[in-house]
Enzyme design. Structure first.
Site, PDB file in Angstrom:
ATOM      1  CG  HIS A 152      -2.153  -0.869   0.995  1.00 52.52           C
ATOM      2  ND1 HIS A 152      -2.131  -2.232   1.250  1.00 52.52           N
ATOM      3  CD2 HIS A 152      -3.402  -0.600   0.530  1.00 52.52           C
ATOM      4  CE1 HIS A 152      -3.323  -2.741   0.975  1.00 52.52           C
ATOM      5  NE2 HIS A 152      -4.098  -1.779   0.531  1.00 52.52           N
ATOM      6  N   GLY A 153       2.093   1.185   0.351  1.00 50.44           N
ATOM      7  CA  GLY A 153       2.904   2.396   0.300  1.00 50.44           C
ATOM      8  C   GLY A 153       4.211   2.278   1.041  1.00 50.44           C
TER       9      GLY A 153
END
Length: 471
Positions: A325-326
């Site tokens: 997700h990041g």
């Protein structure tokens, strides 16, 4: 280009549909080429230079697909091919998404000083790279034929409905549809309705709830964030991210149907879950099944000889899920939060428990909400401070004017957000009343009204970015 933008609604989509069903209707090959060209144009709309990364990914993985189809029976050669393919695809994600993060942490740990390059993240790189990996592995597993024409691989990876924010479409799901899909009026009609539902969820609910969530998180670290406002902000973000992402998935699935493609569902009312395990069967289903089929099961899944190995497999999957997700420690902590929760649930058998449904639902929703606070925060310290404010009031006390004003102004969106997060509409659609002529006319009127209301918000220039474009 955003699905929920005036340029997409008024120009791009109508023109693409018109040409697809008129000029190119007599040739599947020309239709596929046309869809690939407009998909590349769609992707290049914001940052044209990044389209070359996408094209490179398509061509290289097309070659890997051809190679693996010829050497799959030769274990050493197939293993080496898969390994090189994974290194290539993961390297693309690493350079653009994690290199800066890695260098910053090395610098912080070692104290060394060096220049860290500013690397812009291409939109949707994690989504289209995961689909590229799926293509090669599914060909290796004989769950789809290798495409001899690179344009077909390009259409699978770059098809604009699911290109930049999913759902992650596995190759085995659409391998046959690339050449043999059958468009019909019922699918087109259903696709339009599904698109309008997602469009309304995004523009009317997600965008308005985002205003409250953003306001609450901006107050973090000041003396103006009350306990009530902190809870209200967390609730609004919990609803915002659901309607933002599920709305995009609805639009993507609807668009796919308009062109004869059938994508798997990506959400199944996750906020009715009674455990974290159930939540992840219902939330971002395409990502969960991707990690299950391509990471968890190859590691041994739950068919292992010891609990240590089982927990190790879960740890790997959820650390990677968070990292996917990041490039931020908040995402990693968010993923590990679910690793801990799912490990405990498996140990005590919570997911199989039949009693105390309300308590299990309350536990799940609190866990999910606290998780979204960590997910939304800029840093871990910000996340902890926000969570602290939700339980220990600061100088603004339990409740303040800001919380009361926001509740009053957005109560309709909050009510609708909570109501439609449950399968209320789905159950209503299955009743005999819903199948009457009058109900069907009313359904069209309601969808038209929602569409016009959404357009009016876009014309006013309201808040409109998609959360998952960052991933």
């Amino acid at each position: 280009m955003l699905f929920s933008s005036l340029i997409f609604i008024s120009c791009f989509l109508p023109i693409v549909l018109l040409l697809y069903y008129t000029v190119f209707r007599f040739s599947r090959k020309l239709q596929n080429i046309f869809l690939l060209v407009v998909s590349l144009g769609f992707y290049a709309w914001g940052e044209p230079k990044f389209v070359f990364i996408l094209i490179t990914s398509v061509l290289v993985n097309w070659i890997f697909g051809l190679i693996i189809s010829k050497v799959r029976e030769d274990k050493p050669k197939s293993t080496i091919t898969i390994a090189i393919m994974l290194i290539f695809n993961i390297s693309i994600i690493f350079v653009f998404k994690y290199l800066m993060f890695t260098m910053e942490n090395i610098q912080n740990i070692t104290g060394l000083k060096f220049n860290i390059p500013e690397i812009i993240l291409p939109i949707g790189i994690s989504f289209f790279t995961f689909q590229a990996i799926s293509y090669v592995i599914d060909v290796y597993r004989e769950r789809g034929q290798a495409q001899k024409n690179p344009l077909n691989v390009g259409l699978y990876i770059a098809f604009f409905p699911q290109l930049v924010a999913g759902p992650i479409v596995r190759y085995e799901t659409v391998a046959d549809q690339i050449q043999n899909r059958k468009e019909n009026f019922d699918d087109i009609s259903a696709g339009i309705c599904r698109f309008l539902i997602g469009f309304s969820k995004k523009v009317l609910l997600a965008n308005n709830l985002a205003l409250v969530a953003d306001k609450a998180f901006k107050l973090l670290g000041t003396d103006d964030l009350s306990l009530a406002m902190a809870w209200l902000g967390a609730l609004c973000y919990t609803l915002q991210i659901y309607y933002d992402f599920s709305g995009y998935s609805d639009m993507a699935i609807g668009l796919g149907k308009m062109f004869g493609f059938h994508f798997d569902e990506n959400f199944n009312y996750p906020y009715i879950s009674k455990s974290a395990t159930e939540f992840w069967r219902r939330w971002h289903i395409s990502l969960g099944t991707w990690f299950r089929d391509y990471v968890y099961i190859p590691l041994g899944g739950n068919r292992v000889n010891s609990n240590k190995r089982l927990f190790f497999n879960l740890f790997v999957v959820w650390a990677l899920t968070g990292l996917w997700h990041g490039a931020n420690w908040t995402f990693i902590c968010w993923g590990l939060l679910y690793f801990v929760a799912l490990s405990i649930e498996k140990a005590v058998g919570l997911d199989k428990m039949q009693s105390h449904a309300m308590l299990r639902h309350l536990y799940t929703m609190l866990l999910v909400m606290f998780g979204w606070v960590i997910f939304r925060a800029e840093t871990i310290s910000d996340a902890l401070l926000y969570l602290k404010t939700m339980f220990i009031p600061g100088s603004s006390g339990l409740i303040d004017a800001e919380a009361l004003v926001c509740t009053k102004e957005y109560i309709v969106f909050l009510f609708c957000g909570v109501l439609f997060a449950r399968p209320f509409a789905k159950k209503l659609a299955k009743t005999k009343l819903a199948k009457t002529r009058m109900a069907q006319i009313l359904y069209v009127i309601v969808l038209t009204g929602l569409f016009l209301a959404s357009i009016s918000y876009l014309v006013k220039g309201a808040y409109n970015p998609f959360i998952y474009f960052n991933f």
